[in-house]
Scaffold this motif. Structure first.
Motif, PDB file in Angstrom:
ATOM      1  N   GLN A  26      -4.182   1.169   6.519  1.00  0.00           N
ATOM      2  CA  GLN A  26      -2.918   0.447   6.355  1.00  0.00           C
ATOM      3  C   GLN A  26      -1.735   1.381   6.580  1.00  0.00           C
ATOM      4  O   GLN A  26      -0.745   1.003   7.211  1.00  0.00           O
ATOM      5  N   ILE A  27      -1.813   2.592   6.050  1.00  0.00           N
ATOM      6  CA  ILE A  27      -0.716   3.542   6.221  1.00  0.00           C
ATOM      7  C   ILE A  27      -0.557   3.912   7.695  1.00  0.00           C
ATOM      8  O   ILE A  27       0.565   3.951   8.224  1.00  0.00           O
ATOM      9  N   ARG A  28      -1.668   4.183   8.380  1.00  0.00           N
ATOM     10  CA  ARG A  28      -1.578   4.532   9.802  1.00  0.00           C
ATOM     11  C   ARG A  28      -1.008   3.373  10.625  1.00  0.00           C
ATOM     12  O   ARG A  28      -0.185   3.584  11.526  1.00  0.00           O
ATOM     13  N   ALA A  29      -1.432   2.155  10.310  1.00  0.00           N
ATOM     14  CA  ALA A  29      -0.906   0.995  11.025  1.00  0.00           C
ATOM     15  C   ALA A  29       0.588   0.830  10.773  1.00  0.00           C
ATOM     16  O   ALA A  29       1.358   0.488  11.689  1.00  0.00           O
ATOM     17  N   LEU A  30       1.020   1.083   9.527  1.00  0.00           N
ATOM     18  CA  LEU A  30       2.447   0.976   9.203  1.00  0.00           C
ATOM     19  C   LEU A  30       3.240   2.054   9.924  1.00  0.00           C
ATOM     20  O   LEU A  30       4.350   1.799  10.417  1.00  0.00           O
ATOM     21  N   GLU A  31       2.693   3.254   9.993  1.00  0.00           N
ATOM     22  CA  GLU A  31       3.373   4.338  10.723  1.00  0.00           C
ATOM     23  C   GLU A  31       3.542   3.969  12.196  1.00  0.00           C
ATOM     24  O   GLU A  31       4.598   4.226  12.797  1.00  0.00           O
ATOM     25  N   GLU A  32       2.514   3.373  12.777  1.00  0.00           N
ATOM     26  CA  GLU A  32       2.612   2.956  14.183  1.00  0.00           C
ATOM     27  C   GLU A  32       3.656   1.869  14.358  1.00  0.00           C
ATOM     28  O   GLU A  32       4.431   1.874  15.323  1.00  0.00           O
ATOM     29  N   THR A  33       3.693   0.923  13.419  1.00  0.00           N
ATOM     30  CA  THR A  33       4.673  -0.163  13.499  1.00  0.00           C
ATOM     31  C   THR A  33       6.097   0.362  13.378  1.00  0.00           C
ATOM     32  O   THR A  33       7.000  -0.055  14.119  1.00  0.00           O
ATOM     33  N   LEU A  34       6.328   1.280  12.435  1.00  0.00           N
ATOM     34  CA  LEU A  34       7.673   1.781  12.173  1.00  0.00           C
ATOM     35  C   LEU A  34       8.071   2.926  13.096  1.00  0.00           C
ATOM     36  O   LEU A  34       9.267   3.225  13.242  1.00  0.00           O
ATOM     37  N   GLY A  35       7.082   3.589  13.675  1.00  0.00           N
ATOM     38  CA  GLY A  35       7.381   4.725  14.545  1.00  0.00           C
ATOM     39  C   GLY A  35       7.785   5.970  13.786  1.00  0.00           C
ATOM     40  O   GLY A  35       8.537   6.805  14.316  1.00  0.00           O
ATOM     41  N   VAL A  36       7.322   6.114  12.556  1.00  0.00           N
ATOM     42  CA  VAL A  36       7.636   7.289  11.743  1.00  0.00           C
ATOM     43  C   VAL A  36       6.374   7.761  11.041  1.00  0.00           C
ATOM     44  O   VAL A  36       5.409   7.006  10.891  1.00  0.00           O
ATOM     45  N   VAL A  37       6.402   9.031  10.596  1.00  0.00           N
ATOM     46  CA  VAL A  37       5.331   9.568   9.772  1.00  0.00           C
ATOM     47  C   VAL A  37       5.728   9.390   8.317  1.00  0.00           C
ATOM     48  O   VAL A  37       6.832   9.768   7.913  1.00  0.00           O
ATOM     49  N   LEU A  38       4.845   8.819   7.514  1.00  0.00           N
ATOM     50  CA  LEU A  38       5.161   8.511   6.123  1.00  0.00           C
ATOM     51  C   LEU A  38       4.592   9.546   5.148  1.00  0.00           C
ATOM     52  O   LEU A  38       5.186   9.799   4.099  1.00  0.00           O
ATOM     53  N   PHE A  39       3.431  10.123   5.471  1.00  0.00           N
ATOM     54  CA  PHE A  39       2.803  11.105   4.580  1.00  0.00           C
ATOM     55  C   PHE A  39       2.315  12.300   5.405  1.00  0.00           C
ATOM     56  O   PHE A  39       1.963  12.164   6.581  1.00  0.00           O
ATOM     57  N   ARG A  40       2.293  13.446   4.749  1.00  0.00           N
ATOM     58  CA  ARG A  40       1.666  14.640   5.318  1.00  0.00           C
ATOM     59  C   ARG A  40       0.731  15.229   4.279  1.00  0.00           C
ATOM     60  O   ARG A  40       1.012  15.178   3.082  1.00  0.00           O
ATOM     61  N   ARG A  41      -0.366  15.812   4.745  1.00  0.00           N
ATOM     62  CA  ARG A  41      -1.268  16.518   3.847  1.00  0.00           C
ATOM     63  C   ARG A  41      -0.894  17.993   3.855  1.00  0.00           C
ATOM     64  O   ARG A  41      -0.736  18.606   4.902  1.00  0.00           O
ATOM     65  N   THR A  42      -0.729  18.557   2.671  1.00  0.00           N
ATOM     66  CA  THR A  42      -0.381  19.966   2.519  1.00  0.00           C
ATOM     67  C   THR A  42      -1.428  20.637   1.636  1.00  0.00           C
ATOM     68  O   THR A  42      -2.353  19.987   1.125  1.00  0.00           O
ATOM     69  N   ALA A  43      -1.235  21.922   1.446  1.00  0.00           N
ATOM     70  CA  ALA A  43      -2.164  22.658   0.585  1.00  0.00           C
ATOM     71  C   ALA A  43      -2.120  22.139  -0.840  1.00  0.00           C
ATOM     72  O   ALA A  43      -3.107  22.244  -1.590  1.00  0.00           O
ATOM     73  N   VAL A  80       0.835  -1.201   0.000  1.00  0.00           N
ATOM     74  CA  VAL A  80       0.000   0.000   0.000  1.00  0.00           C
ATOM     75  C   VAL A  80       0.872   1.254   0.000  1.00  0.00           C
ATOM     76  O   VAL A  80       0.601   2.225  -0.718  1.00  0.00           O
ATOM     77  N   LEU A  81       1.941   1.240   0.795  1.00  0.00           N
ATOM     78  CA  LEU A  81       2.870   2.378   0.823  1.00  0.00           C
ATOM     79  C   LEU A  81       3.439   2.645  -0.562  1.00  0.00           C
ATOM     80  O   LEU A  81       3.503   3.798  -1.013  1.00  0.00           O
ATOM     81  N   ASP A  82       3.867   1.602  -1.258  1.00  0.00           N
ATOM     82  CA  ASP A  82       4.435   1.762  -2.591  1.00  0.00           C
ATOM     83  C   ASP A  82       3.425   2.418  -3.530  1.00  0.00           C
ATOM     84  O   ASP A  82       3.752   3.369  -4.268  1.00  0.00           O
ATOM     85  N   ALA A  83       2.182   1.935  -3.517  1.00  0.00           N
ATOM     86  CA  ALA A  83       1.163   2.483  -4.407  1.00  0.00           C
ATOM     87  C   ALA A  83       0.838   3.931  -4.050  1.00  0.00           C
ATOM     88  O   ALA A  83       0.730   4.806  -4.925  1.00  0.00           O
ATOM     89  N   ALA A  84       0.675   4.217  -2.756  1.00  0.00           N
ATOM     90  CA  ALA A  84       0.343   5.576  -2.337  1.00  0.00           C
ATOM     91  C   ALA A  84       1.471   6.548  -2.656  1.00  0.00           C
ATOM     92  O   ALA A  84       1.235   7.700  -3.027  1.00  0.00           O
ATOM     93  N   ALA A  85       2.726   6.094  -2.541  1.00  0.00           N
ATOM     94  CA  ALA A  85       3.868   6.956  -2.841  1.00  0.00           C
ATOM     95  C   ALA A  85       3.957   7.245  -4.333  1.00  0.00           C
ATOM     96  O   ALA A  85       4.341   8.353  -4.736  1.00  0.00           O
ATOM     97  N   ARG A  86       3.607   6.295  -5.163  1.00  0.00           N
ATOM     98  CA  ARG A  86       3.657   6.516  -6.610  1.00  0.00           C
ATOM     99  C   ARG A  86       2.580   7.480  -7.069  1.00  0.00           C
ATOM    100  O   ARG A  86       2.797   8.321  -7.942  1.00  0.00           O
ATOM    101  N   HIS A  87       1.396   7.352  -6.486  1.00  0.00           N
ATOM    102  CA  HIS A  87       0.272   8.180  -6.923  1.00  0.00           C
ATOM    103  C   HIS A  87       0.143   9.478  -6.128  1.00  0.00           C
ATOM    104  O   HIS A  87      -0.511  10.423  -6.588  1.00  0.00           O
ATOM    105  N   LEU A  88       0.745   9.506  -4.911  1.00  0.00           N
ATOM    106  CA  LEU A  88       0.535  10.611  -3.978  1.00  0.00           C
ATOM    107  C   LEU A  88      -0.958  10.898  -3.826  1.00  0.00           C
ATOM    108  O   LEU A  88      -1.415  12.039  -3.815  1.00  0.00           O
ATOM    109  N   SER A  89      -1.690   9.787  -3.721  1.00  0.00           N
ATOM    110  CA  SER A  89      -3.148   9.865  -3.573  1.00  0.00           C
ATOM    111  C   SER A  89      -3.645   8.550  -3.008  1.00  0.00           C
ATOM    112  O   SER A  89      -3.392   7.484  -3.599  1.00  0.00           O
ATOM    113  N   PHE A  90      -4.341   8.607  -1.884  1.00  0.00           N
ATOM    114  CA  PHE A  90      -4.915   7.396  -1.319  1.00  0.00           C
ATOM    115  C   PHE A  90      -6.029   6.863  -2.224  1.00  0.00           C
ATOM    116  O   PHE A  90      -6.234   5.658  -2.338  1.00  0.00           O
TER     117      PHE A  90
END
Length: 263
Positions: A40-57, A13-23
């Motif tokens: 899935q992204i939130r669960a992965l962030e909790e597992t890894l202890g890092v933030v993977l995406f941010r929403r911007t303008a 899911v991370l790979d797909a979201a990173a390629r599209h920059l769109s959930f």
């Protein structure tokens, strides 16, 4: 060294979201909902202890932490795909290993395999006797044949139905039933007992008496006039072509099953 458990679905899911920059677009690719991608992204962030995406303008943005692992992650997926291709390479083999009762092979299966073999000169067959509790993995089997009420724990289809016929020599022969394991008209002490239905048909041909056997096995002998049909009954057993799911899904097994059930 103990290997870390890899959350492969979330990494996909991370790979797909990173390629599209769109959930939403990632969800379309993966055939899931955008909410499922977010979970899935939130669960992965909790597992890894890092933030993977941010929403911007401007929309969704990958963080430096998220981007840092993408290249090795994608190389890893390519390695996984290569591993799967290597494991599936055996499906390109044209050799089929089949376990079947000896009488079924002699009376029905062998002639049909011979015909099927003419459709592809690269086809090769290995026939082994079917034993009780045969292990598909240990015997390296692609397909097995059993006379049973159901297909059991495997995938399977029937051939020939559940009819049994009573056959006798054209001149009548003796009027005694011929015994074999599984005969529906078995007697405590028949005049003649044989190991299987195929031998029972041969004994009836020789005039030893009458044999009640699966109609599938007797069809060729009846058609050739070696025996005559003297009765018919229905059993709860049929011949099943069976295999565990991995073997059943192989292209070569599907093709063979289609050919045998069309015969």
């Amino acid at each position: 060294m103990k290997r870390t458990h890899l959350p492969l679905n979330a990494l996909r899911v991370l790979d797909a979201a990173a390629r599209h920059l769109s959930f939403t677009r990632a969800a379309d690719e993966l055939a899931v909902t955008p909410a499922a991608v977010g979970q899935q992204i939130r669960a992965l962030e909790e597992t890894l202890g890092v933030v993977l995406f941010r929403r911007t303008a401007k929309g969704l943005e990958l963080t430096p932490e998220g981007g840092a692992g993408l290249e090795p992650l994608r190389r890893g997926f390519l390695e996984f795909e290569e591993a799967v291709r290597a494991m599936q390479a055996g499906q390109t083999s044209k050799t089929l290993t089949i376990a079947a009762p000896r009488d079924f092979t002699a009376k029905w299966l062998a002639p049909r395999l011979a015909l099927y073999g003419r459709t592809d000169p690269e086809l090769r067959f290995k026939l082994v006797a079917a034993d009780e509790g045969l292990d598909f993995t240990e015997a390296n089997l692609d397909l097995a044949v059993c006379l049973a009420v159901t297909k059991g724990e495997h995938e399977g289809v029937t051939v020939g139905g559940t009819d049994y016929v009573t056959v006798a020599a054209p001149d009548g022969g003796m009027d005694e039933p011929i015994g074999w394991p599984g005969s529906p008209d078995a007697q405590a002490e028949p005049l003649l007992s044989v190991a299987d239905a195929g031998l029972a048909i041969d004994a009836a041909t020789a005039g030893f008496g009458r044999a009640t056997v699966p109609a599938l096995l007797a069809a060729a002998d009846i058609a050739a006039g070696r025996v005559i049909e003297a009765g018919r009954v229905t059993s709860d057993q049929a011949y099943w072509l069976v295999a565990p799911v991995p073997q059943w899904r192989q292209k070569k097994v599907k093709a063979l099953v289609a050919a045998l059930t069309a015969a």
